[in-house]
Design a protein around this motif. Structure first.
Motif, PDB file in Angstrom:
ATOM      1  N   ASP A   1      26.467  76.923 -60.435  1.00  7.57           N
ATOM      2  CA  ASP A   1      26.838  78.438 -60.409  1.00  7.57           C
ATOM      3  C   ASP A   1      27.708  78.442 -59.081  1.00  7.57           C
ATOM      4  O   ASP A   1      27.576  77.901 -58.054  1.00  7.57           O
ATOM      5  CB  ASP A   1      25.769  79.330 -59.878  1.00  7.57           C
ATOM      6  CG  ASP A   1      26.009  80.972 -60.025  1.00  7.57           C
ATOM      7  OD1 ASP A   1      27.295  80.993 -60.481  1.00  7.57           O
ATOM      8  OD2 ASP A   1      25.152  81.540 -59.819  1.00  7.57           O
ATOM      9  N   LYS A   2      29.067  79.175 -59.542  1.00  4.54           N
ATOM     10  CA  LYS A   2      30.148  79.116 -58.214  1.00  4.54           C
ATOM     11  C   LYS A   2      29.821  80.248 -57.184  1.00  4.54           C
ATOM     12  O   LYS A   2      30.411  80.098 -56.442  1.00  4.54           O
ATOM     13  CB  LYS A   2      31.441  79.503 -59.185  1.00  4.54           C
ATOM     14  CG  LYS A   2      32.007  78.596 -59.999  1.00  4.54           C
ATOM     15  CD  LYS A   2      33.263  78.828 -60.537  1.00  4.54           C
ATOM     16  CE  LYS A   2      33.863  77.688 -61.126  1.00  4.54           C
ATOM     17  NZ  LYS A   2      35.344  78.118 -61.785  1.00  4.54           N
ATOM     18  N   THR A   3      28.681  81.038 -57.442  1.00  2.00           N
ATOM     19  CA  THR A   3      28.446  81.809 -56.337  1.00  2.00           C
ATOM     20  C   THR A   3      27.279  81.301 -55.629  1.00  2.00           C
ATOM     21  O   THR A   3      26.694  81.889 -54.889  1.00  2.00           O
ATOM     22  CB  THR A   3      27.604  83.141 -57.054  1.00  2.00           C
ATOM     23  OG1 THR A   3      26.732  82.779 -57.814  1.00  2.00           O
ATOM     24  CG2 THR A   3      28.852  83.822 -57.717  1.00  2.00           C
ATOM     25  N   ASP A   4      27.054  79.979 -55.594  1.00  2.00           N
ATOM     26  CA  ASP A   4      26.127  79.174 -54.559  1.00  2.00           C
ATOM     27  C   ASP A   4      26.519  79.501 -53.196  1.00  2.00           C
ATOM     28  O   ASP A   4      27.738  79.627 -52.932  1.00  2.00           O
ATOM     29  CB  ASP A   4      26.122  77.769 -54.772  1.00  2.00           C
ATOM     30  CG  ASP A   4      25.642  77.590 -56.033  1.00  2.00           C
ATOM     31  OD1 ASP A   4      24.736  78.169 -56.773  1.00  2.00           O
ATOM     32  OD2 ASP A   4      25.794  76.299 -56.530  1.00  2.00           O
ATOM     33  N   GLU A   5      25.342  79.786 -52.511  1.00  2.00           N
ATOM     34  CA  GLU A   5      25.787  80.307 -51.128  1.00  2.00           C
ATOM     35  C   GLU A   5      26.198  79.024 -50.187  1.00  2.00           C
ATOM     36  O   GLU A   5      25.499  78.103 -50.428  1.00  2.00           O
ATOM     37  CB  GLU A   5      24.493  80.723 -50.315  1.00  2.00           C
ATOM     38  CG  GLU A   5      24.215  82.437 -51.072  1.00  2.00           C
ATOM     39  CD  GLU A   5      25.148  83.238 -50.740  1.00  2.00           C
ATOM     40  OE1 GLU A   5      25.592  83.117 -49.437  1.00  2.00           O
ATOM     41  OE2 GLU A   5      25.563  84.051 -51.462  1.00  2.00           O
ATOM     42  N   ILE A   6      26.919  78.945 -49.331  1.00  2.00           N
ATOM     43  CA  ILE A   6      27.459  77.948 -48.533  1.00  2.00           C
ATOM     44  C   ILE A   6      26.772  78.466 -46.838  1.00  2.00           C
ATOM     45  O   ILE A   6      27.456  79.389 -46.684  1.00  2.00           O
ATOM     46  CB  ILE A   6      28.803  77.739 -48.508  1.00  2.00           C
ATOM     47  CG1 ILE A   6      29.312  77.204 -49.916  1.00  2.00           C
ATOM     48  CG2 ILE A   6      29.279  76.857 -47.448  1.00  2.00           C
ATOM     49  CD1 ILE A   6      30.678  76.950 -50.121  1.00  2.00           C
ATOM     50  N   PRO A   7      25.995  77.764 -46.344  1.00  2.00           N
ATOM     51  CA  PRO A   7      25.618  78.194 -45.103  1.00  2.00           C
ATOM     52  C   PRO A   7      26.708  78.361 -44.110  1.00  2.00           C
ATOM     53  O   PRO A   7      27.952  77.538 -44.070  1.00  2.00           O
ATOM     54  CB  PRO A   7      24.917  76.876 -44.406  1.00  2.00           C
ATOM     55  CG  PRO A   7      24.587  76.086 -45.871  1.00  2.00           C
ATOM     56  CD  PRO A   7      25.857  76.236 -46.784  1.00  2.00           C
ATOM     57  N   GLY A   8      26.673  79.505 -43.305  1.00  2.00           N
ATOM     58  CA  GLY A   8      27.732  79.822 -42.368  1.00  2.00           C
ATOM     59  C   GLY A   8      28.774  80.429 -42.936  1.00  2.00           C
ATOM     60  O   GLY A   8      29.985  80.775 -42.205  1.00  2.00           O
ATOM     61  N   GLU A   9      28.729  80.724 -44.279  1.00  2.00           N
ATOM     62  CA  GLU A   9      30.254  81.103 -45.006  1.00  2.00           C
ATOM     63  C   GLU A   9      29.908  83.017 -44.995  1.00  2.00           C
ATOM     64  O   GLU A   9      29.130  83.479 -45.123  1.00  2.00           O
ATOM     65  CB  GLU A   9      30.308  80.887 -46.506  1.00  2.00           C
ATOM     66  CG  GLU A   9      31.368  81.319 -47.132  1.00  2.00           C
ATOM     67  CD  GLU A   9      31.497  80.873 -48.597  1.00  2.00           C
ATOM     68  OE1 GLU A   9      32.602  80.463 -49.150  1.00  2.00           O
ATOM     69  OE2 GLU A   9      30.617  80.978 -49.361  1.00  2.00           O
TER      70      GLU A   9
ATOM     71  N   GLN B   1      35.004  84.903 -46.685  1.00  2.00           N
ATOM     72  CA  GLN B   1      35.357  83.466 -46.792  1.00  2.00           C
ATOM     73  C   GLN B   1      34.848  83.440 -48.523  1.00  2.00           C
ATOM     74  O   GLN B   1      35.475  82.642 -49.223  1.00  2.00           O
ATOM     75  CB  GLN B   1      34.648  82.654 -46.038  1.00  2.00           C
ATOM     76  CG  GLN B   1      35.527  82.456 -44.552  1.00  2.00           C
ATOM     77  CD  GLN B   1      34.646  81.734 -43.754  1.00  2.00           C
ATOM     78  OE1 GLN B   1      33.210  81.788 -43.632  1.00  2.00           O
ATOM     79  NE2 GLN B   1      35.212  81.100 -42.765  1.00  2.00           N
ATOM     80  N   ARG B   2      33.781  83.874 -48.681  1.00  2.00           N
ATOM     81  CA  ARG B   2      32.953  83.779 -50.130  1.00  2.00           C
ATOM     82  C   ARG B   2      34.052  84.505 -51.119  1.00  2.00           C
ATOM     83  O   ARG B   2      34.409  83.889 -52.321  1.00  2.00           O
ATOM     84  CB  ARG B   2      31.747  84.379 -50.143  1.00  2.00           C
ATOM     85  CG  ARG B   2      31.046  84.323 -51.424  1.00  2.00           C
ATOM     86  CD  ARG B   2      29.735  84.835 -51.442  1.00  2.00           C
ATOM     87  NE  ARG B   2      28.968  84.993 -52.545  1.00  2.00           N
ATOM     88  CZ  ARG B   2      29.155  86.066 -53.545  1.00  2.00           C
ATOM     89  NH1 ARG B   2      29.419  87.026 -53.096  1.00  2.00           N
ATOM     90  NH2 ARG B   2      28.617  85.850 -54.772  1.00  2.00           N
ATOM     91  N   ALA B   3      34.519  85.642 -50.970  1.00  2.00           N
ATOM     92  CA  ALA B   3      35.482  86.073 -51.708  1.00  2.00           C
ATOM     93  C   ALA B   3      36.748  85.590 -52.170  1.00  2.00           C
ATOM     94  O   ALA B   3      37.334  85.464 -53.109  1.00  2.00           O
ATOM     95  CB  ALA B   3      35.738  87.710 -51.164  1.00  2.00           C
ATOM     96  N   LEU B   4      37.371  84.850 -50.833  1.00  2.00           N
ATOM     97  CA  LEU B   4      38.557  84.238 -51.101  1.00  2.00           C
ATOM     98  C   LEU B   4      38.067  82.868 -51.747  1.00  2.00           C
ATOM     99  O   LEU B   4      39.127  82.389 -52.651  1.00  2.00           O
ATOM    100  CB  LEU B   4      39.087  83.656 -49.532  1.00  2.00           C
ATOM    101  CG  LEU B   4      40.210  82.997 -49.674  1.00  2.00           C
ATOM    102  CD1 LEU B   4      41.419  83.586 -50.312  1.00  2.00           C
ATOM    103  CD2 LEU B   4      40.499  82.725 -48.194  1.00  2.00           C
ATOM    104  N   ARG B   5      37.171  82.282 -51.772  1.00  2.00           N
ATOM    105  CA  ARG B   5      36.846  80.865 -52.325  1.00  2.00           C
ATOM    106  C   ARG B   5      36.583  81.250 -53.961  1.00  2.00           C
ATOM    107  O   ARG B   5      37.220  80.757 -54.832  1.00  2.00           O
ATOM    108  CB  ARG B   5      35.495  80.542 -51.922  1.00  2.00           C
ATOM    109  CG  ARG B   5      35.226  79.168 -52.560  1.00  2.00           C
ATOM    110  CD  ARG B   5      33.720  78.536 -51.750  1.00  2.00           C
ATOM    111  NE  ARG B   5      32.621  79.434 -51.601  1.00  2.00           N
ATOM    112  CZ  ARG B   5      31.831  79.909 -52.657  1.00  2.00           C
ATOM    113  NH1 ARG B   5      31.542  79.326 -53.911  1.00  2.00           N
ATOM    114  NH2 ARG B   5      30.686  80.629 -52.414  1.00  2.00           N
TER     115      ARG B   5
END
Length: 57
Positions: free
Chosen positions: A3-11, A15-19
């Motif tokens: 899933d592209k909405t996986d959480e990245i620690p510290g994001e 940053q998530r929206a831009l990714r």
């Protein structure tokens, strides 16, 4: 399938929206490059600018 909405620690949310935005843009189909298509596009751009004298420097 991942899933592209996986959480990245510290994001951060920004940053998530831009990714996610960059991933969506990268997934869109690209126009063909090179060959006859590119020559036609260049010719169309050159001929249309002749009728717009205010577009020249």
């Amino acid at each position: 399938m991942t899933d592209k909405t996986d959480e990245i620690p510290g994001e951060t949310p920004i940053q998530r929206a831009l990714r996610l935005k960059k991933a969506a843009i990268a997934a869109k189909p690209k126009p063909p490059r090179g060959g006859r298509f590119q020559r036609e596009q260049a010719a169309a751009a050159a001929s249309s600018s002749k009728s717009k004298p205010w577009m020249t420097r």
